[in-house]
Design a protein around this motif. Structure first.
Motif, PDB file in Angstrom:
ATOM      1  N   LEU A  85       0.822  -1.204   0.000  1.00 54.69           N
ATOM      2  CA  LEU A  85       0.000   0.000   0.000  1.00 54.69           C
ATOM      3  C   LEU A  85       0.860   1.259   0.000  1.00 54.69           C
ATOM      4  CD1 LEU A  85      -2.794   1.380   0.293  1.00 54.69           C
ATOM      5  CD2 LEU A  85      -2.508   1.156   2.778  1.00 54.69           C
ATOM      6  N   ALA A  86       1.882   1.279   0.843  1.00 50.20           N
ATOM      7  CA  ALA A  86       2.746   2.458   0.940  1.00 50.20           C
ATOM      8  C   ALA A  86       3.500   2.703  -0.366  1.00 50.20           C
ATOM      9  CB  ALA A  86       3.725   2.298   2.087  1.00 50.20           C
ATOM     10  N   LEU A  87       3.976   1.625  -0.984  1.00 50.40           N
ATOM     11  CA  LEU A  87       4.682   1.774  -2.256  1.00 50.40           C
ATOM     12  C   LEU A  87       3.735   2.277  -3.334  1.00 50.40           C
ATOM     13  CD1 LEU A  87       6.850  -1.477  -2.152  1.00 50.40           C
ATOM     14  CD2 LEU A  87       7.717   0.870  -2.127  1.00 50.40           C
ATOM     15  N   GLY A  88       2.542   1.731  -3.375  1.00 51.49           N
ATOM     16  CA  GLY A  88       1.572   2.154  -4.379  1.00 51.49           C
ATOM     17  C   GLY A  88       1.155   3.600  -4.219  1.00 51.49           C
ATOM     18  N   ARG A  89       1.133   4.093  -3.004  1.00 51.11           N
ATOM     19  CA  ARG A  89       0.736   5.471  -2.737  1.00 51.11           C
ATOM     20  C   ARG A  89       1.913   6.441  -2.783  1.00 51.11           C
ATOM     21  NH1 ARG A  89      -3.833   6.716   0.233  1.00 51.11           N
ATOM     22  NH2 ARG A  89      -2.583   8.199   1.441  1.00 51.11           N
ATOM     23  N   GLY A  90       3.122   5.892  -2.893  1.00 46.83           N
ATOM     24  CA  GLY A  90       4.301   6.758  -2.899  1.00 46.83           C
ATOM     25  C   GLY A  90       4.566   7.411  -1.553  1.00 46.83           C
ATOM     26  N   THR A 138       6.320   8.680   1.488  1.00 46.25           N
ATOM     27  CA  THR A 138       7.734   9.046   1.618  1.00 46.25           C
ATOM     28  C   THR A 138       8.381   8.464   2.871  1.00 46.25           C
ATOM     29  OG1 THR A 138       7.119  11.109   2.729  1.00 46.25           O
ATOM     30  CG2 THR A 138       7.407  11.183   0.333  1.00 46.25           C
ATOM     31  N   PHE A 139       7.590   8.069   3.867  1.00 47.99           N
ATOM     32  CA  PHE A 139       8.212   7.579   5.097  1.00 47.99           C
ATOM     33  C   PHE A 139       9.016   6.308   4.869  1.00 47.99           C
ATOM     34  CE2 PHE A 139       4.065   5.367   5.330  1.00 47.99           C
ATOM     35  CZ  PHE A 139       4.457   4.086   5.673  1.00 47.99           C
ATOM     36  N   LEU A 140       8.700   5.548   3.813  1.00 50.63           N
ATOM     37  CA  LEU A 140       9.440   4.321   3.529  1.00 50.63           C
ATOM     38  C   LEU A 140      10.911   4.588   3.233  1.00 50.63           C
ATOM     39  CD1 LEU A 140       7.137   2.027   1.354  1.00 50.63           C
ATOM     40  CD2 LEU A 140       7.710   1.806   3.768  1.00 50.63           C
ATOM     41  N   ARG A 141      11.225   5.789   2.732  1.00 48.89           N
ATOM     42  CA  ARG A 141      12.619   6.088   2.392  1.00 48.89           C
ATOM     43  C   ARG A 141      13.527   6.029   3.617  1.00 48.89           C
ATOM     44  NH1 ARG A 141      11.297  11.597  -1.052  1.00 48.89           N
ATOM     45  NH2 ARG A 141       9.984  10.614  -2.669  1.00 48.89           N
ATOM     46  N   ARG A 142      12.962   6.263   4.768  1.00 53.31           N
ATOM     47  CA  ARG A 142      13.770   6.242   5.986  1.00 53.31           C
ATOM     48  C   ARG A 142      14.016   4.821   6.484  1.00 53.31           C
ATOM     49  NH1 ARG A 142      10.216  10.673   7.024  1.00 53.31           N
ATOM     50  NH2 ARG A 142       8.858   9.395   8.363  1.00 53.31           N
ATOM     51  N   TYR A 143      13.390   3.824   5.832  1.00 54.04           N
ATOM     52  CA  TYR A 143      13.490   2.446   6.298  1.00 54.04           C
ATOM     53  C   TYR A 143      13.900   1.486   5.182  1.00 54.04           C
ATOM     54  CZ  TYR A 143      10.984   4.648  10.095  1.00 54.04           C
ATOM     55  OH  TYR A 143      10.622   5.497  11.112  1.00 54.04           O
ATOM     56  N   GLY A 144      14.675   1.978   4.251  1.00 54.89           N
ATOM     57  CA  GLY A 144      15.154   1.105   3.196  1.00 54.89           C
ATOM     58  C   GLY A 144      14.084   0.612   2.261  1.00 54.89           C
ATOM     59  N   GLY A 145      12.925   1.271   2.257  1.00 51.74           N
ATOM     60  CA  GLY A 145      11.866   0.929   1.316  1.00 51.74           C
ATOM     61  C   GLY A 145      10.835  -0.049   1.823  1.00 51.74           C
ATOM     62  N   THR A 201       7.819   3.988  13.032  1.00 49.35           N
ATOM     63  CA  THR A 201       7.662   4.854  11.848  1.00 49.35           C
ATOM     64  C   THR A 201       7.294   6.289  12.226  1.00 49.35           C
ATOM     65  OG1 THR A 201       5.343   4.175  11.466  1.00 49.35           O
ATOM     66  CG2 THR A 201       7.057   2.910  10.354  1.00 49.35           C
ATOM     67  N   TRP A 202       7.719   6.722  13.411  1.00 52.29           N
ATOM     68  CA  TRP A 202       7.508   8.105  13.844  1.00 52.29           C
ATOM     69  C   TRP A 202       8.668   8.981  13.370  1.00 52.29           C
ATOM     70  CZ3 TRP A 202      10.782  10.871  17.104  1.00 52.29           C
ATOM     71  CH2 TRP A 202      10.307  12.105  17.566  1.00 52.29           C
ATOM     72  N   HIS A 203       8.358  10.231  13.001  1.00 53.65           N
ATOM     73  CA  HIS A 203       9.366  11.196  12.576  1.00 53.65           C
ATOM     74  C   HIS A 203       9.185  12.470  13.385  1.00 53.65           C
ATOM     75  CE1 HIS A 203      11.330  14.203   9.904  1.00 53.65           C
ATOM     76  NE2 HIS A 203      12.134  13.192   9.622  1.00 53.65           N
ATOM     77  N   VAL A 254      19.809   6.779   2.571  1.00 53.81           N
ATOM     78  CA  VAL A 254      20.885   5.805   2.442  1.00 53.81           C
ATOM     79  C   VAL A 254      20.302   4.494   1.943  1.00 53.81           C
ATOM     80  CG1 VAL A 254      22.717   4.549   3.642  1.00 53.81           C
ATOM     81  CG2 VAL A 254      22.177   6.904   4.320  1.00 53.81           C
ATOM     82  N   GLU A 255      20.906   3.931   0.919  1.00 51.56           N
ATOM     83  CA  GLU A 255      20.416   2.681   0.353  1.00 51.56           C
ATOM     84  C   GLU A 255      20.339   1.597   1.426  1.00 51.56           C
ATOM     85  OE1 GLU A 255      21.658  -0.557  -3.138  1.00 51.56           O
ATOM     86  OE2 GLU A 255      23.154   0.830  -2.296  1.00 51.56           O
ATOM     87  N   GLY A 256      19.173   0.979   1.533  1.00 48.56           N
ATOM     88  CA  GLY A 256      19.014  -0.153   2.432  1.00 48.56           C
ATOM     89  C   GLY A 256      19.022   0.180   3.906  1.00 48.56           C
TER      90      GLY A 256
END
Length: 558
Positions: A140-145, A147-154, A209-211, A309-311
């Motif tokens: 779901l997060a990938l499909g919606r784009g 941005t929080f996933l970027r902080r966790y390697g996707g 997943t808190w920022h 950072v990648e990964g």
């Protein structure tokens, strides 16, 4: 003259440890371990014989209180320190280890109405039964784009807060509704000690997943996952988030009687166990990567900037040291991969010879592996016995050894496995450096770095960076004690900053391994081959490892 002391409490998977430390110099006066009476609950509940499903891992929250009942008074007794001389307490904890609580912060499993419901208990960090929910949340997060996933390697892990909460909602909505809040066990223990419930920034950021600027994922995303989750952040995840190591509250009268301490002692906000090792080895400034090395390996460092950072498995402001961004990456198989080889794959003659010489199998293998030059084994391994955490973030990948022949010996394989973990760490380091975050040196802590000089020299040679081994056997609990000293503050015999505490309480360097330039040149060539295998089997190869796993799962169900 009275001294000033701090207590660090390290909550692990099977037991909890209390460490009493002199705030002047970090000297450890006493330590005591309490095994959890209920242990890891992974077969059935402790009452009623309720069976658990596959990949469940629960705990009983009273076990955490038992550590306070037994280990804290015992460290006082063993040390001879008066309760009046203890100025602060800090705790570290496994994560994500969460539990649902009632409006009065009572664990639901303490209630007769819920004690037969598995979801009312603590879900331990290694509870993996929420994988279905993690997959759905990630898709779901990938499909919606998002941005929080970027902080966790996707991707989010099944071990983290959102998947575990989503599993509770999906499988037992009554428990979900009854839960006033879902909290980290670490934060619940701090509440039990102080009467103040706040979320520590370390667990909230890395596992929840808190920022700091953005908070939890948006209402729209949570609603898309399930309409009943829309207000999750404002309701069941509500509460202040405070920097780990800052003062969370003061010890209550009731808890003072239980522990033998005096009421009013400052208690620090909790921190994840591995992350406590960063200040615990004396690292409180950028430039040094800390390797928390045991069955797995956690790579941590701090920086003044936030970068993609990648990964990466998490970047959190105030996550480790207040005022800095803390980064986490990892390798899920290190010590347990070596143990697999020693326990499952070495021939009988190795065990026999080790027994004849009165040494361990590891010592016997290590001596033979040390006699080999880099490249002499002719082998290359991928260190994915338990999947890949960084940089591929793919738990379904598995290990590989290339180059086996009729003359391959056990020590050849053992050395290849040691080198594989070092290559994996170098791949993580390169991901950071490509993002503009410099790493000048490494600091390795845990039992393995203390006992395996060959491995540490290989890490120095493969990475081309010096590796320091701090003289601290319990660096996580020591880091927690430092935070307890900071919670106390200088006016009460502690310190005003973690940097000051680490400067005085941090351990000296026990050993330093520097790169052997001749070995570095050979490992440069070998690392090129590691990367080729890494990318082929991790990113390409028509998904052969995934297909093998699916075939295994299908055969197991037949």
């Amino acid at each position: 003259m009275k001294g000033t002391y701090a207590i660090g409490i390290d909550y692990g998977t099977e037991s909890g440890r209390a460490l009493l430390v002199d705030t002047k110099d970090g000297r450890v006066l006493a330590s005591h371990v309490t095994p959890y009476p209920h242990g890891v609950i992974d077969k059935e509940l402790p009452v009623g014989g309720v069976k658990l499903g596959t990949d469940w891992a629960l705990q009983h929250p009273d076990d955490y209180l038992e550590v306070l009942r037994r280990s804290v008074p015992e460290t006082l007794r063993l040390s001879g320190v008066s309760a009046d001389e203890v100025v602060g307490i800090g705790i570290d904890f496994t994560a994500c280890t969460i539990l649902p609580v009632s409006p009065d912060n009572k664990p639901l499993c303490f209630d007769e109405a819920w004690k037969m419901r598995p979801h009312a208990y603590v879900k331990l960090w290694k509870h993996h039964a929420a994988q279905e929910d993690a997959d759905r949340l990630n898709e779901l997060a990938l499909g919606r784009g998002e941005t929080f996933l970027r902080r966790y390697g996707g991707s989010l892990s099944s071990e983290w807060l959102l998947p575990k909460v989503a599993q509770t909602l999906r499988e037992d909505p009554d428990v979900f509704e009854a839960a006033d809040r879902f909290v980290e066990a670490a934060d619940w223990v701090v509440w039990a000690m102080t009467g103040t419930l706040a979320r520590n920034s370390c667990a909230a950021g890395y596992k929840g997943t808190w920022h700091k600027a953005e908070g939890f994922p948006s209402r729209d995303y949570l609603k898309a996952a399930d309409p009943r989750l829309e207000s999750l952040a404002e309701t069941k995840l509500r509460g202040d988030v405070i920097a780990s190591g800052t003062k969370a509250g003061e010890l209550t009268e009731e808890m003072a009687r239980l522990t033998g301490l005096r009421p009013g002692i400052p208690v620090a906000a909790a921190i994840i166990d591995a992350h406590a090792a960063v200040p615990g080895v004396g690292v409180v400034a950028p430039g040094t990567m800390v390797l928390a090395m045991g069955t797995s390996l956690c790579h941590m460092l701090i920086s003044s900037v936030e970068r993609e950072v990648e990964g990466i498995r998490g970047v959190v402001e105030d996550g480790i040291v207040p005022g800095y961004f803390g980064y986490e990456a990892g390798q899920p198989a290190v010590g347990d991969m070596f143990a697999w080889f020693a326990n499952q794959a070495v021939p009988g003659y190795v065990r026999d010879k080790a027994a004849e010489e009165g040494v361990s199998v590891f010592d016997y293998l290590g001596r033979g592996a040390a006699a080999l030059a880099p490249g002499e084994s002719g082998l290359m391994a991928l260190d994915w016995w338990n999947g890949n955490r960084s940089v591929l973030a793919d738990e379904s990948l598995r290990g590989l050894i290339v180059g086996l022949g009729l003359h391959t010996k056990p020590e050849d394989v053992y050395r290849a496995l040691l080198e594989a973990t070092a290559f994996g760490t170098r791949r993580v380091i390169e991901a950071f450096e490509r993002s503009g975050i410099e790493i000048a040196s490494l600091s390795a802590n845990g039992g393995i770095p203390q006992r395996n000089p060959l491995l540490m020299q290989i890490y120095a040679d493969v990475t081309g960076k010096p590796v320091d081994i701090p003289a601290a056997e319990q660096s996580t609990a020591l880091g927690s004690a430092m935070m307890g000293a900071v919670a106390a503050g200088s006016a009460c015999g502690g310190y005003d900053t973690l940097a000051e505490a680490a400067a005085r309480m941090g351990p000296p360097v026990k050993a330093r391994y520097t790169p052997n330039e001749e070995h570095v040149r050979v490992y440069e060539e070998l690392y090129e081959q590691y990367v080729a295998l890494h990318d082929y089997f991790g990113r390409g190869a028509d998904g052969v490892m995934h297909k093998l796993r699916k075939l295994k799962e299908r055969a197991g169900k037949a």
